[in-house]
Design a protein around this motif. Structure first.
Motif, PDB file in Angstrom:
ATOM      1  N   ILE A 138       3.201  -9.654   1.482  1.00 37.46           N
ATOM      2  CA  ILE A 138       2.248  -8.564   0.734  1.00 37.46           C
ATOM      3  C   ILE A 138       1.579  -7.670   2.207  1.00 37.46           C
ATOM      4  N   LEU A 139       1.428  -8.153   3.165  1.00 35.93           N
ATOM      5  CA  LEU A 139       0.821  -7.285   4.457  1.00 35.93           C
ATOM      6  C   LEU A 139       1.811  -6.679   4.908  1.00 35.93           C
ATOM      7  N   ASP A 140       3.481  -7.115   4.782  1.00 41.72           N
ATOM      8  CA  ASP A 140       4.604  -6.019   5.145  1.00 41.72           C
ATOM      9  C   ASP A 140       4.581  -5.255   4.233  1.00 41.72           C
ATOM     10  N   ALA A 141       4.206  -5.234   2.722  1.00 46.84           N
ATOM     11  CA  ALA A 141       4.308  -4.316   1.736  1.00 46.84           C
ATOM     12  C   ALA A 141       3.280  -3.211   2.195  1.00 46.84           C
ATOM     13  N   CYS A 142       1.876  -3.407   2.309  1.00 45.65           N
ATOM     14  CA  CYS A 142       0.928  -2.704   2.850  1.00 45.65           C
ATOM     15  C   CYS A 142       1.286  -2.021   3.993  1.00 45.65           C
ATOM     16  N   LYS A 143       1.897  -2.493   5.047  1.00 44.90           N
ATOM     17  CA  LYS A 143       2.377  -1.666   6.371  1.00 44.90           C
ATOM     18  C   LYS A 143       3.168  -0.705   5.913  1.00 44.90           C
ATOM     19  N   LYS A 144       4.218  -0.900   5.173  1.00 48.72           N
ATOM     20  CA  LYS A 144       5.207   0.051   4.942  1.00 48.72           C
ATOM     21  C   LYS A 144       4.845   1.035   3.933  1.00 48.72           C
ATOM     22  N   GLY A 145       3.678   0.695   3.079  1.00 47.90           N
ATOM     23  CA  GLY A 145       2.868   1.685   2.135  1.00 47.90           C
ATOM     24  C   GLY A 145       1.874   2.213   3.254  1.00 47.90           C
ATOM     25  N   ARG A 146       1.740   2.142   4.249  1.00 40.59           N
ATOM     26  CA  ARG A 146       0.588   2.619   5.056  1.00 40.59           C
ATOM     27  C   ARG A 146      -0.977   2.313   4.175  1.00 40.59           C
ATOM     28  N   ASN A 147      -0.821   1.212   3.828  1.00 39.68           N
ATOM     29  CA  ASN A 147      -2.100   0.922   3.160  1.00 39.68           C
ATOM     30  C   ASN A 147      -2.903  -0.074   3.996  1.00 39.68           C
ATOM     31  N   ILE A 148      -3.635   0.633   4.993  1.00 38.53           N
ATOM     32  CA  ILE A 148      -4.118  -0.390   5.992  1.00 38.53           C
ATOM     33  C   ILE A 148      -5.447  -0.977   5.419  1.00 38.53           C
ATOM     34  N   LYS A 149      -6.175  -0.275   4.511  1.00 37.87           N
ATOM     35  CA  LYS A 149      -7.716  -0.902   4.051  1.00 37.87           C
ATOM     36  C   LYS A 149      -7.271  -2.250   3.111  1.00 37.87           C
ATOM     37  N   VAL A 150      -6.222  -2.197   2.332  1.00 43.31           N
ATOM     38  CA  VAL A 150      -5.787  -3.304   1.415  1.00 43.31           C
ATOM     39  C   VAL A 150      -5.233  -4.396   2.565  1.00 43.31           C
ATOM     40  N   ALA A 151      -4.536  -3.982   3.408  1.00 41.14           N
ATOM     41  CA  ALA A 151      -4.081  -5.114   4.334  1.00 41.14           C
ATOM     42  C   ALA A 151      -5.205  -5.789   5.142  1.00 41.14           C
ATOM     43  N   MET A 152      -6.178  -5.052   5.383  1.00 39.52           N
ATOM     44  CA  MET A 152      -7.372  -5.821   6.363  1.00 39.52           C
ATOM     45  C   MET A 152      -8.013  -6.631   5.563  1.00 39.52           C
ATOM     46  N   LYS A 153      -8.337  -6.164   4.009  1.00 38.85           N
ATOM     47  CA  LYS A 153      -9.032  -7.129   3.111  1.00 38.85           C
ATOM     48  C   LYS A 153      -8.318  -8.393   2.775  1.00 38.85           C
ATOM     49  N   LEU A 154      -6.791  -8.179   2.524  1.00 34.16           N
ATOM     50  CA  LEU A 154      -5.922  -9.487   2.456  1.00 34.16           C
ATOM     51  C   LEU A 154      -6.073 -10.280   3.798  1.00 34.16           C
ATOM     52  N   PHE A 155      -5.865  -9.613   4.953  1.00 31.93           N
ATOM     53  CA  PHE A 155      -6.119 -10.416   6.031  1.00 31.93           C
ATOM     54  C   PHE A 155      -7.376 -11.280   6.110  1.00 31.93           C
ATOM     55  N   ASP A 156      -8.459 -10.617   6.067  1.00 33.72           N
ATOM     56  CA  ASP A 156      -9.684 -11.452   5.866  1.00 33.72           C
ATOM     57  C   ASP A 156      -9.732 -12.491   4.768  1.00 33.72           C
ATOM     58  N   ASP A 157      -8.964 -12.218   3.652  1.00 29.85           N
ATOM     59  CA  ASP A 157      -9.038 -13.168   2.673  1.00 29.85           C
ATOM     60  C   ASP A 157      -8.272 -14.357   3.062  1.00 29.85           C
ATOM     61  N   MET A 158      -7.381 -14.359   4.015  1.00 28.37           N
ATOM     62  CA  MET A 158      -6.592 -15.515   4.274  1.00 28.37           C
ATOM     63  C   MET A 158      -7.365 -16.713   4.685  1.00 28.37           C
TER      64      MET A 158
END
Length: 84
Positions: free
Chosen positions: A64-84
């Motif tokens: 999902i972090l790779d999907a966020c990177k490809k979709g340029r969705n940094i805010k969602v990626a950061m939230k997911l990273f914090d949830d890990m």
């Protein structure tokens, strides 16, 4: 062929050929959606995992972090990273 309707994708994920609902089936779906630029749908599939009793693991988060990177969705990626 990627089906663009989220309900059909989730339905196929859960019942197609009596597939077992597990981390692998969700992670594979997330990775395929990411590959075909369906980033929002990949996030929806990821977020639906707990609903089916599947807890995301490191591989699921990586997908999902790779999907966020490809979709340029940094805010969602950061939230997911914090949830890990």
């Amino acid at each position: 062929m990627i089906i663009k309707t989220k309900n059909l994708i989730l339905k196929n994920l859960l019942v197609f050929n009596n597939i077992v609902i597990n981390k692998g089936s969700f992670t594979t779906t997330i990775n395929l959606l990411s590959k075909y630029n369906e980033f929002d749908l990949a996030c929806e599939v990821f977020n639906s995992m707990p609903k089916y009793g599947v807890r995301p693991d490191l591989v699921s988060y990586n997908g999902i972090l790779d999907a966020c990177k490809k979709g340029r969705n940094i805010k969602v990626a950061m939230k997911l990273f914090d949830d890990m």
